[in-house]
Design an enzyme around this catalytic site. Structure first.
Site, PDB file in Angstrom:
ATOM      1  N   GLN A 196      -4.005  -4.987   7.583  1.00  0.00           N
ATOM      2  CA  GLN A 196      -4.895  -6.464   6.844  1.00  0.00           C
ATOM      3  C   GLN A 196      -4.832  -7.724   7.369  1.00  0.00           C
ATOM      4  O   GLN A 196      -5.612  -8.692   7.079  1.00  0.00           O
ATOM      5  CB  GLN A 196      -4.740  -6.435   4.929  1.00  0.00           C
ATOM      6  CG  GLN A 196      -5.427  -5.166   4.768  1.00  0.00           C
ATOM      7  CD  GLN A 196      -6.754  -4.445   4.753  1.00  0.00           C
ATOM      8  OE1 GLN A 196      -7.267  -4.674   4.839  1.00  0.00           O
ATOM      9  NE2 GLN A 196      -6.647  -3.127   3.690  1.00  0.00           N
ATOM     10  N   ASP A 221       3.437  -4.490   7.524  1.00  0.00           N
ATOM     11  CA  ASP A 221       1.915  -3.435   7.751  1.00  0.00           C
ATOM     12  C   ASP A 221       1.182  -4.507   7.964  1.00  0.00           C
ATOM     13  O   ASP A 221       0.547  -5.048   7.256  1.00  0.00           O
ATOM     14  CB  ASP A 221       1.907  -3.339   6.385  1.00  0.00           C
ATOM     15  CG  ASP A 221       0.512  -2.046   5.717  1.00  0.00           C
ATOM     16  OD1 ASP A 221      -0.352  -2.403   7.052  1.00  0.00           O
ATOM     17  OD2 ASP A 221       0.779  -1.273   4.860  1.00  0.00           O
ATOM     18  N   LYS A 226     -10.092  -0.346  10.795  1.00  0.00           N
ATOM     19  CA  LYS A 226     -10.013  -1.339   9.306  1.00  0.00           C
ATOM     20  C   LYS A 226     -10.516  -2.182  11.262  1.00  0.00           C
ATOM     21  O   LYS A 226     -10.325  -3.643   9.911  1.00  0.00           O
ATOM     22  CB  LYS A 226      -8.912  -1.732   9.047  1.00  0.00           C
ATOM     23  CG  LYS A 226      -8.831  -0.558   8.363  1.00  0.00           C
ATOM     24  CD  LYS A 226      -7.194  -1.050   6.987  1.00  0.00           C
ATOM     25  CE  LYS A 226      -7.238   0.490   6.594  1.00  0.00           C
ATOM     26  NZ  LYS A 226      -7.877   0.194   5.225  1.00  0.00           N
ATOM     27  N   HIS A 278       0.791  -1.251   0.177  1.00  0.00           N
ATOM     28  CA  HIS A 278       0.078   0.034   0.345  1.00  0.00           C
ATOM     29  C   HIS A 278       1.174   0.939  -0.159  1.00  0.00           C
ATOM     30  O   HIS A 278       2.087   0.588   0.591  1.00  0.00           O
ATOM     31  CB  HIS A 278      -0.700   0.059   1.553  1.00  0.00           C
ATOM     32  CG  HIS A 278      -2.300   1.072   1.383  1.00  0.00           C
ATOM     33  ND1 HIS A 278      -1.589   2.078   1.910  1.00  0.00           N
ATOM     34  CD2 HIS A 278      -3.178   0.806   0.808  1.00  0.00           C
ATOM     35  CE1 HIS A 278      -2.134   3.750   1.810  1.00  0.00           C
ATOM     36  NE2 HIS A 278      -3.703   1.939   1.444  1.00  0.00           N
ATOM     37  N   CYS A 314      -4.911   2.107  -3.594  1.00  0.00           N
ATOM     38  CA  CYS A 314      -3.588   2.823  -2.946  1.00  0.00           C
ATOM     39  C   CYS A 314      -2.473   1.869  -2.668  1.00  0.00           C
ATOM     40  O   CYS A 314      -1.581   2.152  -2.514  1.00  0.00           O
ATOM     41  CB  CYS A 314      -3.610   3.117  -1.719  1.00  0.00           C
ATOM     42  SG  CYS A 314      -4.655   4.762  -1.470  1.00  0.00           S
TER      43      CYS A 314
END
Ligand code: PMP
Length: 405
Positions: free
Chosen positions: A200, A197, A223, A120, A362
């Site tokens: 997600q 990261d 999220k 991302h 993104c």
């Protein structure tokens, strides 16, 4: 719990417009919030409202308690110590914090920062800017035709010049995981620091920093059922200790003299200015919600809907699904309707109250590497059901006809 029972916990999903409920398939962008999170934010402002870490009166102490309890629960949720969890606004801010503190101090001319092509922009641009500032090289781990990062790619690219390897746990476009264990063990061999990261992954599966083995992880509250405006960075204690502050101002100091200052201990060193205790109250409620439902139940419900969606989409011959068909994937599925611009597809679907995202997500370098400018994406959370997928497919069948194809 039944599908209807879970859905009923989320007020936005119960709103009918034109007699139809929303089919929300954009949780990778942001999740819906259960009532208890919305109520926790309201309750903070109604009952505990004061600036944390400052006053000695009752409300100020309660605000501090809520804020620090949110940190304790976030830490235990990921198997970490509270002092190593820094609240940020989101994943993007966490990555910028790292680039401008650890990165600025440790990356120099001729060094390498390695990332993957599926990042991302949040986990790409801070490193791109750092490398340009320092004369360092930004090197990509590419995907092969099966959407895999091969062992040789890892061994060749992560070399002795590599200072930092930053990579996503789960791609927000393809839903695939890179070979986390191999990347981390190669980085350890070469002495590079690893940044993951987890925007997600933390919302969808049990993530434990000790099992993962990375040096830093970042994720966003919005999220994972929490309010906007709060996220977290976890780092290894000795690395966080060694880093200079990112932003400076109130509440992050030990002592300030006219010409210099010393810093507060972790985690306050990295939390300058008034923080967002209302959002922290919401994050605390969101984590309680996830723990009550159970991460295994969340993961299993999402697995079922994901696999069902892959198989239903594959039956639609005008729909092209991207990504590997033969590997475990999580959260997101990218696709296009043949001969239709993704924004047109998303607009037609929205007339049926089916909410999908269209664009580059993104992740422009990833899309370019797939030969695309943009695509549609569906993504799931615990409140999605097979019925949502059926409604999506019914609506998808109309897209080409609506556009006169
Ligand atoms: N990384 C990934 C993998 C994401 O999916 C996102 C959000 N789409 C981000 C980072 C950025 O999160 P935020 O906008 O909350 O900073």
């Amino acid at each position: 719990m039944t599908d209807a029972e879970i859905r009923s916990l989320f007020p936005e999903l119960m709103n009918e417009r034109d007699g139809r409920r929303m089919v929300y398939l954009d949780s990778a962008a942001t999740s819906q919030r259960p009532s208890e999170v919305i109520e926790a934010v309201g309750s903070f402002y109604a009952n505990d409202n004061a600036n944390p870490h400052r006053g000695t009166y009752l409300e100020a102490e309660k605000a501090t308690e809520v804020y620090e309890e949110a940190r304790n629960r976030t830490a235990s949720f990921i198997g970490a110590e509270s002092r190593d969890v820094i609240f940020t606004r989101n994943t993007s801010e966490a990555m910028n914090l790292l680039a401008y503190t650890w990165g600025a101090e440790n990356v120099g001319a001729g060094d390498r920062v390695v990332i993957t092509i599926m990042e991302h922009h949040s986990n790409l641009l801070p490193w791109q800017r750092l490398c340009r500032m320092k004369g360092a090289e930004l090197v990509y781990l590419y995907l092969n035709d099966s959407f895999e990062i091969t062992d040789s790619e890892i061994e060749e690219k992560i070399n002795a010049d590599t200072k930092l390897v930053a990579f996503t746990h789960v791609s927000n476009v393809l839903g695939v995981m890179p070979p986390v264990g191999k990347i981390i063990s190669r980085a350890k061999e070469t002495g590079a620091v690893t940044v993951m990261d987890c925007a997600q992954s933390v919302p969808h599966m049990k993530v434990d920093v000790n099992e993962l083995g990375a040096d830093f992880i970042a994720f966003s509250g919005h999220k994972m059922f929490a309010p906007f405006g709060i996220g977290a960075l976890w780092g290894r204690d000795e690395l966080l200790e060694s880093m200079p502050p990112f932003l400076s101002g109130g509440d992050m100091i030990e002592y300030v003299r006219e010409q210099d200052a010393t810093w507060a201990p972790l985690p306050q060193k990295f939390e300058a200015g008034t923080q967002d205790p209302g959002a922290a109250a919401g994050l605390l409620a969101a984590i309680s919600f996830m723990e009550r439902i159970g991460m295994d139940v969340i993961a299993q419900r999402e697995r079922d809907v994901y696999d069902y969606a892959l198989s239903r989409l594959s039956e639609l011959d005008h729909v092209e699904v991207y990504g590997p068909a033969d590997r475990e994937r999580f959260g997101a599925i990218p696709f296009n309707v043949k001969d239709v611009h993704p924004h047109d597809t998303a607009t037609v679907l929205s007339a049926d109250r089916v909410c999908v995202r269209a664009g580059h997500h993104c992740a422009q370098p990833l899309l370019k590497s797939m030969g695309l400018n943009s695509c549609c994406r569906i993504s799931f959370s615990v409140y999605n059901s097979r019925e949502d997928v059926d409604l999506l497919c019914d609506s998808l069948k109309k897209v080409r006809g609506r556009l006169g194809l």
